[in-house]
Design an enzyme around this catalytic site. Structure first.
Site, PDB file in Angstrom:
ATOM      1  N   SER A 143     -36.865  11.669 -36.573  1.00 22.63           N
ATOM      2  CA  SER A 143     -35.833  12.194 -35.666  1.00 22.63           C
ATOM      3  C   SER A 143     -36.134  13.651 -35.361  1.00 22.63           C
ATOM      4  CB  SER A 143     -34.453  12.115 -36.334  1.00 22.63           C
ATOM      5  OG  SER A 143     -34.360  13.102 -37.354  1.00 22.63           O
ATOM      6  N   ASP A 144     -35.625  14.154 -34.243  1.00 24.96           N
ATOM      7  CA  ASP A 144     -35.627  15.604 -34.091  1.00 24.96           C
ATOM      8  C   ASP A 144     -34.591  16.143 -35.085  1.00 24.96           C
ATOM      9  OD1 ASP A 144     -36.074  18.218 -33.394  1.00 24.96           O
ATOM     10  OD2 ASP A 144     -35.886  17.902 -31.241  1.00 24.96           O
ATOM     11  N   TRP A 145     -34.690  17.430 -35.365  1.00 24.74           N
ATOM     12  CA  TRP A 145     -33.879  18.022 -36.453  1.00 24.74           C
ATOM     13  C   TRP A 145     -32.371  17.937 -36.113  1.00 24.74           C
ATOM     14  CZ3 TRP A 145     -38.431  17.183 -37.583  1.00 24.74           C
ATOM     15  CH2 TRP A 145     -39.021  17.610 -38.758  1.00 24.74           C
TER      16      TRP A 145
ATOM     17  N   GLY B  99     -31.047  15.384 -35.120  1.00 21.07           N
ATOM     18  CA  GLY B  99     -30.977  14.603 -33.884  1.00 21.07           C
ATOM     19  C   GLY B  99     -30.615  13.151 -34.122  1.00 21.07           C
TER      20      GLY B  99
END
Ligand code: BGC
Length: 695
Positions: A227-229, A231
């Site tokens: 995942s993006d941080w 996210g």
């Protein structure tokens, strides 16, 4: 020592469920250097795993590393081999800092000229972006570091990035936005980071069709999806869609109680969804237990691929001579000579006025997660003083441009770049002093910049502050004025007819002043070409607010494939500087192109007096009677070739089937039959020869 190939199935069979869960969501790094950390499982010999930002070099917390040029500058070299060298160097630095995965490259297509992260991306063109993406991945992974291609997909703006939905049709996704990711997968990328945004209403970390079906099933991606941080929005949706690792996994509680998360910043109190909640979802049957095995297997597989189960010491390399050298070569080679009436290259003994609000400061990059702090950096003043034989007079002219950073928006998060400004004189800048210095010098070089950051888009393509006024005033005082742009994408250049030369240096990184002096004095040819079109602000298709930043959190990509030069060509509009444009100090003549199946060959000769580098570009024009609206021309291939004066070479470019194809949502990749014209040229607007080919 013989490398150990671990039996991953045997390891998995040993792991408890809690241990498996610990491999799929981040935890606190005891060393405090990683951007994302997995603790490993010591009991069965699984080592800890560290992920670190980012595309412009290593941003390990509290550490310094080589500050490489912005990715956009790397792409402007049109040289995949050089991009690969940069990437390998970045990976060796990651290893030197005890990291195992680099959160790079960023490969989103430059759709919106205002996007605050364009400097971290590659191009408006999917063929250039895919070729550079592939070589960056190969370079990183050649040094046994896992590359993380990001942000999958249609993350083309920062405004509302955590909520906006990109409303985009299948053809446009396939032809424009997916190719750089697909190229990374074909290059064997170990990790893909999902984007914060939604696509057609579904959050990317939950996007079963794009993550599960397209990325994993159709393309056969065998690494892990991270995942993006902060996210990740759901546990069950994401796990079942195909997301494998949640990062950073640890919630942040702002000290000041009720904190309003600024636009573009994800709510960091929301984390840990792949910890206990994933366990509970497996217990209640909403996520199959095999899914957790698959997630853990994918992570272990990448650890094994980079040799983490070997006992051998991992030795990296930091700030070495060859790293400084590649940082400088990319910065110089990515420099684009937009206009030149002959003032450049500068004579060795020219008396120069070096003007601009930041001449004492190297332009390292933009703001946000890609901020690196170098060990060694060269400001423009230092670079010029080292190279010039004539006098160098320095004047700042106008007030500084305030830099912006994502980290300034988050009072409780550390991670911004440390200061690298060499102290200039402690006086207020004076426009009059700059004009006087320019009037007295043989040549005036004016350095101007924008200020861009992750989490914010630019609100205008004009240069910020009083920089346009500065250029006008200097140009009025000296008709040999050279303007050097240091920007994260296209900018308006209203004074361009009043100056003698315009150079685009992007964000050159730590080698800034040396690279600039070497190009301006002609030690190196300006071999960069534009990876993005420069045009008047109101002529971009994203001027319509429905398209950017969107209305009610929906950005409609209904310009379709007509982005960048595809738009300007079809609208028959003349951009300021075309895609692929860039002058050389040499002069090139082209022979007649020939084509044999998909291989085009053309003779190119350096008819100038200086050594130079030509970037030969092949564009494909579809048959006139194509059944759907297709772009006038699309880049099919390119090559950057060095040529000495008088030297000629036959350049061959291979056009694959995709160069002739369009995507049809019913039948997939389709080659319309008919006559295609292959155009060979110096840019999308400077075609030197054509050849027809039947398909
Ligand atoms: C960015 C990513 C980055 C991550 C970790 C996010 O804000 O979008 O590109 O890798 O933070 O710093």
């Amino acid at each position: 020592m013989a490398p150990t190939t671990p039996d991953i199935d045997a390891i998995l069979a040993e792991l408890t469920r809690a241990e498996k869960l610990s491999l799929v969501h981040g935890a606190v790094d005891p060393e405090g250097t990683a951007t994302g950390y997995l603790p490993g499982v010591e009991r069965v010999g699984v080592p800890p795993f560290r992920m670190v930002d980012g595309p412009l070099g290593v941003r390990a917390e509290g550490k310094r590393a080589t500050a490489f040029p912005a990715s956009l500058a790397t792409a402007a070299t049109f040289d995949p081999g050089l991009a690969r060298e940069q990437a390998a160097a970045m990976a060796r630095e990651a290893t030197a800092h005890g990291q195992h995965s680099l959160l790079a490259p960023g490969v989103n297509i430059i759709r919106v000229p205002h996007c605050g992260r364009n400097f971290e991306y590659l191009s408006e063109d999917p063929v250039l972006a895919a070729d550079i993406s592939r070589s960056l991945v190969e370079g990183i992974q050649s040094e046994d570091v896992v590359a993380t291609v990001k942000h999958f997909v249609a993350n083309n703006q920062e405004t509302h990035r955590t909520t906006v939905s990109a409303d985009v049709d299948e053809r446009t996704l396939r032809e424009l936005y997916l190719p750089p990711f697909r190229a990374a997968v074909e290059a064997g990328v170990g990790s893909v980071m999902t984007a914060y945004n939604r696509v057609n209403g579904t959050h990317m970390s939950d996007h079963e069709r794009l993550v599960g079906d397209v990325l994993k099933d159709e393309w056969g991606f065998g690494g892990y999806v991270v995942s993006d941080w902060y996210g990740l929005e759901t546990t069950v949706g994401a796990a079942n869609a195909g997301l494998d690792v949640e990062m950073p996994g640890i919630p942040v509680e702002p000290d000041e109680g009720e904190f309003e998360w600024p636009d573009g910043i994800p709510d960091a109190t929301h984390a840990g969804l792949f910890g206990e909640p994933l366990g509970a979802a497996i217990d209640d049957g909403s996520v199959p237990p095999e899914r957790l095995d698959d997630m853990a297997r994918r992570v272990l597989g990448q650890m094994a691929r980079i040799g983490l189960f070997n006992d051998a010491e991992r030795s990296g390399e930091l700030d070495s001579e060859r790293h400084r050298d590649v940082a400088e070569r990319v910065a110089a080679r990515g420099t684009v000579l937009l206009d030149n009436d002959g003032v450049l290259p500068l004579a060795d003994d020219a008396d120069v006025a070096l003007v601009g609000p930041h001449v004492y400061e190297p332009k390292l990059g933009g703001g946000g997660s890609s901020e690196t702090t170098p060990i060694h950096a060269v400001s423009p003043v230092d670079g010029f003083e080292a190279r010039a034989d004539g006098s160098v007079t320095v004047a700042r002219g106008v007030e500084e441009i305030e830099s912006v950073s994502l980290f300034d928006l988050l009072p409780f998060v550390e991670g911004g770049r440390e200061d690298t400004e060499s102290p200039g004189p402690d006086t207020d800048p004076s426009l009059d002093a700059a004009v006087d210095a320019a009037a007295e010098a043989e040549v005036a070089v004016v350095l101007v910049r924008d200020a861009t950051t992750e989490a914010r888009d630019r609100d205008s393509l004009s240069l910020p502050g009083r920089q346009d006024e500065l250029v006008e005033a200097v140009a009025a005082a000296n008709d040999r004025t050279v303007v050097v742009l240091r920007t994260g994408g296209p900018v308006e250049t209203p004074w361009r007819d009043d100056v003698a030369a315009v150079v685009e240096q992007w964000y050159p990184g730590q080698a800034d002043g040396d690279a600039l002096a070497s190009v301006l004095y002609g030690d190196r040819d300006p071999a960069g070409r534009l990876p993005v079109t420069f045009a008047p602000e109101e002529t971009y298709p994203t001027t319509d607010e429905r398209r950017f930043p969107g209305v009610d959190d929906v950005a409609r990509y209904d310009e379709g494939v007509f982005v960048g030069y595809r738009h300007f060509d079809s609208a028959d509009a003349d951009p300021t500087y075309s895609f692929g444009h860039g002058h050389s100090y040499a002069a090139f003549e082209y022979g007649d192109p020939r084509i044999d199946d998909g291989t085009v060959s053309i003779r190119v000769e350096n008819v100038g007096e200086r050594p130079g580098r030509e970037v030969v570009q092949a564009y494909v024009r579809p048959p006139e009677d194509a059944p759907v609206d297709r772009p006038v021309r699309e880049l099919g291939g390119f090559a950057s070739v060095p040529l000495s004066p008088g030297e000629s070479r036959t350049v061959t470019l291979t056009l694959d089937e995709l160069a002739f194809s369009r995507y049809d949502s019913a039948s997939g990749w389709t080659v319309d039959s008919g006559t295609y014209t292959v155009e060979i040229g110096r840019s999308a607007a400077d075609i030197r020869g054509t050849v027809g080919v039947e398909r």
